[in-house]
Design a protein around this motif. Sequence first.
Motif, PDB file in Angstrom:
ATOM      1  N   ILE A 236       0.897  -1.191   0.097  1.00 57.88           N
ATOM      2  CA  ILE A 236      -0.179   0.171   0.022  1.00 57.88           C
ATOM      3  C   ILE A 236       0.974   1.339  -0.078  1.00 57.88           C
ATOM      4  O   ILE A 236       1.774   1.261   0.914  1.00 57.88           O
ATOM      5  CB  ILE A 236      -0.908   0.020   1.337  1.00 57.88           C
ATOM      6  CG1 ILE A 236      -1.881  -1.112   1.061  1.00 57.88           C
ATOM      7  CG2 ILE A 236      -1.815   1.279   1.228  1.00 57.88           C
ATOM      8  CD1 ILE A 236      -2.763  -1.398   2.527  1.00 57.88           C
ATOM      9  N   PHE A 239      -3.177   6.182   0.866  1.00 55.84           N
ATOM     10  CA  PHE A 239      -4.283   5.710   1.594  1.00 55.84           C
ATOM     11  C   PHE A 239      -5.031   6.885   2.017  1.00 55.84           C
ATOM     12  O   PHE A 239      -4.390   7.747   3.122  1.00 55.84           O
ATOM     13  CB  PHE A 239      -3.894   5.035   2.819  1.00 55.84           C
ATOM     14  CG  PHE A 239      -5.359   4.358   3.487  1.00 55.84           C
ATOM     15  CD1 PHE A 239      -6.581   4.185   2.768  1.00 55.84           C
ATOM     16  CD2 PHE A 239      -5.207   3.807   4.797  1.00 55.84           C
ATOM     17  CE1 PHE A 239      -7.517   3.539   3.336  1.00 55.84           C
ATOM     18  CE2 PHE A 239      -6.596   3.342   5.415  1.00 55.84           C
ATOM     19  CZ  PHE A 239      -7.378   2.996   4.753  1.00 55.84           C
ATOM     20  N   ASN A 240      -6.151   7.581   1.440  1.00 50.22           N
ATOM     21  CA  ASN A 240      -6.789   8.738   1.558  1.00 50.22           C
ATOM     22  C   ASN A 240      -7.994   8.723   1.467  1.00 50.22           C
ATOM     23  O   ASN A 240      -8.852   7.589   0.731  1.00 50.22           O
ATOM     24  CB  ASN A 240      -6.121   9.970   0.905  1.00 50.22           C
ATOM     25  CG  ASN A 240      -6.303   9.778  -0.576  1.00 50.22           C
ATOM     26  OD1 ASN A 240      -5.883   8.593  -1.144  1.00 50.22           O
ATOM     27  ND2 ASN A 240      -7.205  10.683  -1.379  1.00 50.22           N
ATOM     28  N   VAL A 260      -7.389   3.568  -2.084  1.00 45.15           N
ATOM     29  CA  VAL A 260      -6.255   2.928  -1.661  1.00 45.15           C
ATOM     30  C   VAL A 260      -5.238   2.727  -2.760  1.00 45.15           C
ATOM     31  O   VAL A 260      -5.932   1.973  -3.596  1.00 45.15           O
ATOM     32  CB  VAL A 260      -6.757   1.534  -0.919  1.00 45.15           C
ATOM     33  CG1 VAL A 260      -5.520   0.731  -0.515  1.00 45.15           C
ATOM     34  CG2 VAL A 260      -7.673   1.726   0.364  1.00 45.15           C
ATOM     35  N   LEU A 276     -10.842  -3.662   3.521  1.00 44.87           N
ATOM     36  CA  LEU A 276     -11.052  -2.428   4.240  1.00 44.87           C
ATOM     37  C   LEU A 276     -11.826  -2.584   5.476  1.00 44.87           C
ATOM     38  O   LEU A 276     -12.874  -3.226   5.470  1.00 44.87           O
ATOM     39  CB  LEU A 276     -11.741  -1.478   3.211  1.00 44.87           C
ATOM     40  CG  LEU A 276     -12.038   0.017   3.941  1.00 44.87           C
ATOM     41  CD1 LEU A 276     -10.601   0.602   4.246  1.00 44.87           C
ATOM     42  CD2 LEU A 276     -12.812   0.762   3.033  1.00 44.87           C
ATOM     43  N   ARG A 297      -5.424   2.220  -8.053  1.00 39.67           N
ATOM     44  CA  ARG A 297      -6.069   2.717  -7.037  1.00 39.67           C
ATOM     45  C   ARG A 297      -7.393   2.177  -6.933  1.00 39.67           C
ATOM     46  O   ARG A 297      -8.424   2.078  -7.945  1.00 39.67           O
ATOM     47  CB  ARG A 297      -6.236   4.225  -7.231  1.00 39.67           C
ATOM     48  CG  ARG A 297      -6.679   5.093  -6.246  1.00 39.67           C
ATOM     49  CD  ARG A 297      -6.940   6.584  -6.405  1.00 39.67           C
ATOM     50  NE  ARG A 297      -7.967   6.920  -7.259  1.00 39.67           N
ATOM     51  CZ  ARG A 297      -8.387   8.064  -7.361  1.00 39.67           C
ATOM     52  NH1 ARG A 297      -7.829   9.045  -6.790  1.00 39.67           N
ATOM     53  NH2 ARG A 297      -9.522   8.093  -8.196  1.00 39.67           N
ATOM     54  N   ALA A 312      -6.739  -0.595   5.926  1.00 40.70           N
ATOM     55  CA  ALA A 312      -6.702  -1.303   4.902  1.00 40.70           C
ATOM     56  C   ALA A 312      -5.327  -2.340   4.673  1.00 40.70           C
ATOM     57  O   ALA A 312      -4.321  -2.272   5.447  1.00 40.70           O
ATOM     58  CB  ALA A 312      -6.268  -0.235   3.706  1.00 40.70           C
ATOM     59  N   ALA A 328      -2.334  -0.043   6.359  1.00 41.07           N
ATOM     60  CA  ALA A 328      -2.185   1.250   6.576  1.00 41.07           C
ATOM     61  C   ALA A 328      -3.283   1.708   7.331  1.00 41.07           C
ATOM     62  O   ALA A 328      -4.347   1.089   7.259  1.00 41.07           O
ATOM     63  CB  ALA A 328      -2.148   1.982   4.848  1.00 41.07           C
ATOM     64  N   LEU A 330      -6.170   5.202   8.662  1.00 40.55           N
ATOM     65  CA  LEU A 330      -6.745   6.408   8.428  1.00 40.55           C
ATOM     66  C   LEU A 330      -7.992   6.646   9.581  1.00 40.55           C
ATOM     67  O   LEU A 330      -8.511   5.700   9.719  1.00 40.55           O
ATOM     68  CB  LEU A 330      -7.374   6.363   7.011  1.00 40.55           C
ATOM     69  CG  LEU A 330      -7.699   7.671   6.320  1.00 40.55           C
ATOM     70  CD1 LEU A 330      -6.746   8.756   6.080  1.00 40.55           C
ATOM     71  CD2 LEU A 330      -8.669   7.489   5.146  1.00 40.55           C
ATOM     72  N   ARG A 518      -5.751  12.327   4.643  1.00 38.29           N
ATOM     73  CA  ARG A 518      -4.556  11.286   4.306  1.00 38.29           C
ATOM     74  C   ARG A 518      -3.914  10.581   5.413  1.00 38.29           C
ATOM     75  O   ARG A 518      -3.867  10.952   6.325  1.00 38.29           O
ATOM     76  CB  ARG A 518      -3.241  12.178   3.601  1.00 38.29           C
ATOM     77  CG  ARG A 518      -3.792  13.096   2.351  1.00 38.29           C
ATOM     78  CD  ARG A 518      -2.499  13.727   1.618  1.00 38.29           C
ATOM     79  NE  ARG A 518      -3.064  14.491   0.653  1.00 38.29           N
ATOM     80  CZ  ARG A 518      -3.127  14.231  -0.586  1.00 38.29           C
ATOM     81  NH1 ARG A 518      -2.782  12.791  -0.868  1.00 38.29           N
ATOM     82  NH2 ARG A 518      -3.816  14.891  -1.656  1.00 38.29           N
ATOM     83  N   GLY A 519      -3.647   9.184   5.107  1.00 33.46           N
ATOM     84  CA  GLY A 519      -2.888   8.312   5.784  1.00 33.46           C
ATOM     85  C   GLY A 519      -1.703   8.973   6.559  1.00 33.46           C
ATOM     86  O   GLY A 519      -0.989   9.553   5.794  1.00 33.46           O
ATOM     87  N   LEU A 584       3.589   3.658   3.501  1.00 26.65           N
ATOM     88  CA  LEU A 584       3.079   4.476   2.481  1.00 26.65           C
ATOM     89  C   LEU A 584       4.217   5.157   1.682  1.00 26.65           C
ATOM     90  O   LEU A 584       4.359   5.986   1.551  1.00 26.65           O
ATOM     91  CB  LEU A 584       2.290   5.508   3.165  1.00 26.65           C
ATOM     92  CG  LEU A 584       1.000   4.956   3.888  1.00 26.65           C
ATOM     93  CD1 LEU A 584       0.377   6.294   4.677  1.00 26.65           C
ATOM     94  CD2 LEU A 584       0.135   4.256   2.975  1.00 26.65           C
TER      95      LEU A 584
END
Length: 647
Positions: A236, A239-240, A260, A276, A297, A312, A328, A330, A518-519, A584
């Motif tokens: 990953i 991630f946002n 993702v 997710l 994506r 994720a 990841a 978020l 954003r992650g 990330l």
Amino acid sequence: MSWTGFLSPSWAWLFLLIIPLVIVYFLKLKRPRFEIPSLVLWHSVINDQRVNSPFQRFRKHLLLWLQLAILLSLILAAMQPFLRGGPGSGNNLPILVDCSASMSAIDTRGGPTRMERAKERITELIDAALPGRICLIAVGAGARQLTEFTNNKRILSEALDTLTVRDVPGNLVDGLRMAQALARRETIGTVTLVSDGNFPDLQETADGQKIARVDVELPFKLRFEQLETDAVNMGITAFNARRQSAAGAANSLTPWDVFVRINGSPDDVTSGEVLLEQDGQEVGRQPIALEAGQSKRLVYSLQTSGVSRLTARIVSDGFDGLSSDNTAYLELPVSRSLLVWCDTDLQSYRHALQVFPDVTVYPNDNASGQPDVYDLAITETTKKANPNLEASVRLVIGAIPEDLAQLVTTRSGNSPVVDWNRSSLLLQHVNLDSIEIADEPVRGDDVLDQNFREAGYEILATGRSGPLVLARHAPGRQAFYLLFHTDRSTLPYRVGFPVLIKNAIDITRHAAGLAEVRGQPTRVLAPRLLDRNTTYTVAAPDSSTQTFRTGPDGLLSGVPAPRVGIYRISEDGSEVARVGAGVLDAGESSLASADLIEPRDEELRVSASTTQIDTDRPLWPTLAWIAFIVLLVEWWYFQRKTIRVSG
């Protein structure tokens, strides 16, 4: 260059011990007493007198020569002599050890990690380089010196044992700069880098070679000891989430689009599933298949009614070399309106803010409900009402920052806009041509743009005599300064004025996480606004804890995040926040390896090598053994002589 040398020549003063040893033999005479039947034996008395004369006593005296040999061997061993090796040898050898995220990868199923193989390689380098002095430097997001220059193998081994991988991108430049700094105080001919070659921003040449370019001048020879790599990976890399619509009534559901991005290996086909989870419950699962070097994506849609934590995860169909980039995190914030403070005298700004939905402007009639912290503050000067209000984004109108009072002043006069930064988030799509300004900012004599940059400011717009708009960015804070008052200009009557306000609103929405989230990557946690002057404890995923204290602004910043996982922030044992961090980073997930390292001087390109380097060979153990053997011979010889006489 001589073929040998000494690491501790200061011990040469021990050679003075030879003098008292010889003096003892000058003064000492052993005359055994015997009763003799004849005077013929008196000839031995004459011989004794000859022996007692200077330099005659050495003749046929084996014990003295043996003791001299023992003493000389011990003195030379203390001076630590060595035979010089090949051209790569040196007394001071810094070893840079890559400990970035890719070093936790395994290249074969069930095999050792790259860090474990690197430690074995470094142990071999240490054994070969001793008795030379070695310095270990760990290179992750930054560089850390693990040891001083030493030839103590125990210290080096203990430092190597404590070295662990950090789930962060590597920063080769920082490692080379630390070695460069060491070279200013120590004589360094060669620096050895042990790494898998996964460096940021690799560039591929026409012949397929991957080059890592570093903006560093090397005053030494760099030897790149590259580990063999052959791993397949899928990770990953982004991630946002983006809010679909404006905030509704209280307790209503807020729709979000979650994105993702998955990157695969540059040379292999990968496949799997991406899960997710929302607050621990699975809310989405999508299959994914990537060609070599491909990136995709994935989009998920969900709704939240409050703070929601997303995770994720990648479930690979086959072998996956790096596990740390498979997760990841978020956090989606509570949907709310934007809190804006605008001075009551700035009527043009308050009027422009009324057309934006989900924006609450203060001060208003509901004085009792005013918040302590705002998202955006639009003020005339810091000397006006409410000068100490807290806001993540600040727009100051007609005021010069106090720390710039010596650089710029204002005077009455017409100041046209000469140029402005059209790519700036505040001024994008804002046309400042033909704007008439009655307040003219004037920079001082010999004041350059560099002086503003050194003070921490960025010039966004420039007039005829000085800067017109400045920006300053700090962790968790952004400030924009219009050095002229807009009420004494034609800007509020131009189309660009509401665009300027909209840009400020968009900047604030992103800063507050109300438009897009954003992650959190590893390295350092994003600044977080908490209570002022309060001590907090941050527990890392590996259960280690650190204590931090907020300042008068209540900002918690500078918290290191070297591991993937959940970081818990607590006050007096009570958890107040938690933040998830992931790798990330597309470069780390690719597991790509550099073939060459190119410093600033292109003629000094460094190629990867897997052969053993030539190093100095120590002689002091040999000399110590010689002294020990001579001591045994002396003991055996005189013990044997004593036995024969007594018999």
